[in-house]
Structure formats: structure tokens, C-alpha cells
Scaffold this motif. Structure first.
Motif, PDB file in Angstrom:
ATOM      1  N   MET A  39       0.816  -1.193   0.000  1.00 44.55           N
ATOM      2  CA  MET A  39       0.000   0.000   0.000  1.00 44.55           C
ATOM      3  C   MET A  39       0.865   1.264   0.000  1.00 44.55           C
ATOM      4  N   LYS A  40       1.997   1.221   0.751  1.00 45.79           N
ATOM      5  CA  LYS A  40       2.905   2.360   0.781  1.00 45.79           C
ATOM      6  C   LYS A  40       3.465   2.633  -0.616  1.00 45.79           C
ATOM      7  N   PHE A  41       3.796   1.553  -1.321  1.00 44.55           N
ATOM      8  CA  PHE A  41       4.350   1.692  -2.666  1.00 44.55           C
ATOM      9  C   PHE A  41       3.364   2.403  -3.594  1.00 44.55           C
ATOM     10  N   ILE A  42       2.097   2.022  -3.530  1.00 46.46           N
ATOM     11  CA  ILE A  42       1.070   2.640  -4.382  1.00 46.46           C
ATOM     12  C   ILE A  42       0.915   4.114  -4.035  1.00 46.46           C
ATOM     13  N   ARG A  43       0.794   4.413  -2.746  1.00 44.83           N
ATOM     14  CA  ARG A  43       0.630   5.795  -2.317  1.00 44.83           C
ATOM     15  C   ARG A  43       1.854   6.630  -2.719  1.00 44.83           C
TER      16      ARG A  43
END
Length: 192
Positions: free
Chosen positions: A1-5
């Protein structure tokens, strides 16, 4: 999720870039925006050049009437080569339509919008869909490379003596005041 954000803006940028590259109307919209903020202003300092006679350079309109550039001596000629599939052509059309609307009733200036594909059905539909009033022509003779070497869009302007006074390949903003003043000067209107 951090990567997407973390990478959402990069992904959006890449998507927008791909749309601009692969969707002609999106590219035209982007170019039109650049024109409106001052990019692509045409340069009108081009020196006058004699072309070996305009006689025999002919265009046909939708009704079948032939126009020979040699018969237009004494008039300023604005000649634009374009195509319906060409994003830079589409981008500059609103500015050309604005210029045409301003001078369409002027008997000293002739506008010829030559569809490089010569497909009247497609080009007249294109003009009608966008509510442009510009008359469409197709090329009916050989065109000297000095005028049109195949790059779209290409715009050329001749003075009243038939001399090449302006030539530009690529997109330009023809609603620019420099072009309006240039046309007035060529037609002999000293009240600039």
C-alpha cells in the motif's frame, strides 16, 4: 500500500503522457493549450521570395469549382495544408477559424484550406462537427516543394504580387496579432 501511495503521481504522469502520445485529440488539446499561453507564435519576418509562377497550381472546392493561384494576382492568399488525422492541424484550427472569420468578407484576401488527403466527405464532416466555416479544397495539380514538402500543417501566405511572403511548417497560433497586422500590411492597409 505504501508503494502505491508513494508512486501514484508517477503513475498518473505516465498515464497522462501515454494518452497525449497515443490519442490524437488529446495531443491536439495539449498543443492548443500551449498555443494559448504563448508558445507557437508565428514569425512573420520571412523575406519575400518569388516562386516560378503560380499559374497552374490548382485547388478544387466541394462544389467542383477550380481555383488557380495564378488567377489570384492582386489578392493576398492564405494557403493552409492540413489533414483531419493530424493533431497539430487540429490544434491550430480554432486560431485559423478565428482569423478566417475576421477576414472572410475582405475581397483582398483569399483563404484556401487544402485537405492533404483530398477526402471531401471526411474533411467537410470535420469542419461541420467543429462548427468551422472555412471552405475545404483539395489539391488538383502538382505543388512545388518550396510551398509544400509534405509536412502537416504547412501554411503559406502570398502577397498581392504573388510573392511568397510567409511559410511555416508545424503548429502556430494564427489568431496572433502579428499575423493579423501582417495580412493587413500585405493587403495594403497602412492603418496598423
Amino acid at each position: 500500500m505504501k508503494f502505491i501511495r508513494k508512486n501514484i503521481f508517477n503513475a498518473l504522469f505516465v498515464i497522462i503522457l501515454l494518452v497525449i502520445v497515443f490519442v490524437p485529440d488529446a495531443k491536439a488539446f495539449f498543443l492548443k493549450g500551449l498555443m494559448e499561453i504563448g508558445f507557437y507564435a508565428p514569425k512573420v519576418e520571412t523575406p519575400k521570395e518569388n516562386i516560378a509562377g503560380l499559374d497552374g497550381i490548382r485547388f478544387k472546392d466541394v462544389k467542383g469549382s477550380l481555383v488557380d493561384l495564378g488567377d489570384l494576382k492582386g489578392k493576398v492568399i492564405f494557403l493552409n495544408f492540413w489533414a483531419t488525422w493530424c493533431p497539430p492541424c487540429i490544434a491550430e484550427m480554432p486560431s485559423i477559424n478565428k482569423l478566417y472569420t475576421q477576414f472572410k468578407d475582405d475581397q483582398d484576401i483569399v483563404f484556401i484550406f487544402a485537405d492533404a488527403d483530398g477526402d471531401f466527405a471526411k474533411s467537410t464532416k470535420f469542419m461541420a462537427d467543429r462548427k468551422y466555416a472555412m471552405p475545404v479544397y483539395k489539391v488538383e495539380s502538382d505543388i512545388p516543394e518550396k510551398l509544400f514538402a509534405g509536412a502537416l500543417p504547412t501554411t503559406v501566405i502570398f502577397d498581392k504580387q504573388g510573392r511568397l511572403s510567409f511559410r511555416h511548417e508545424g503548429v502556430a497560433n494564427y489568431a496572433d496579432q502579428k499575423i493579423i497586422d501582417f495580412l493587413k500590411k500585405l493587403k495594403g492597409n497602412k492603418s496598423l
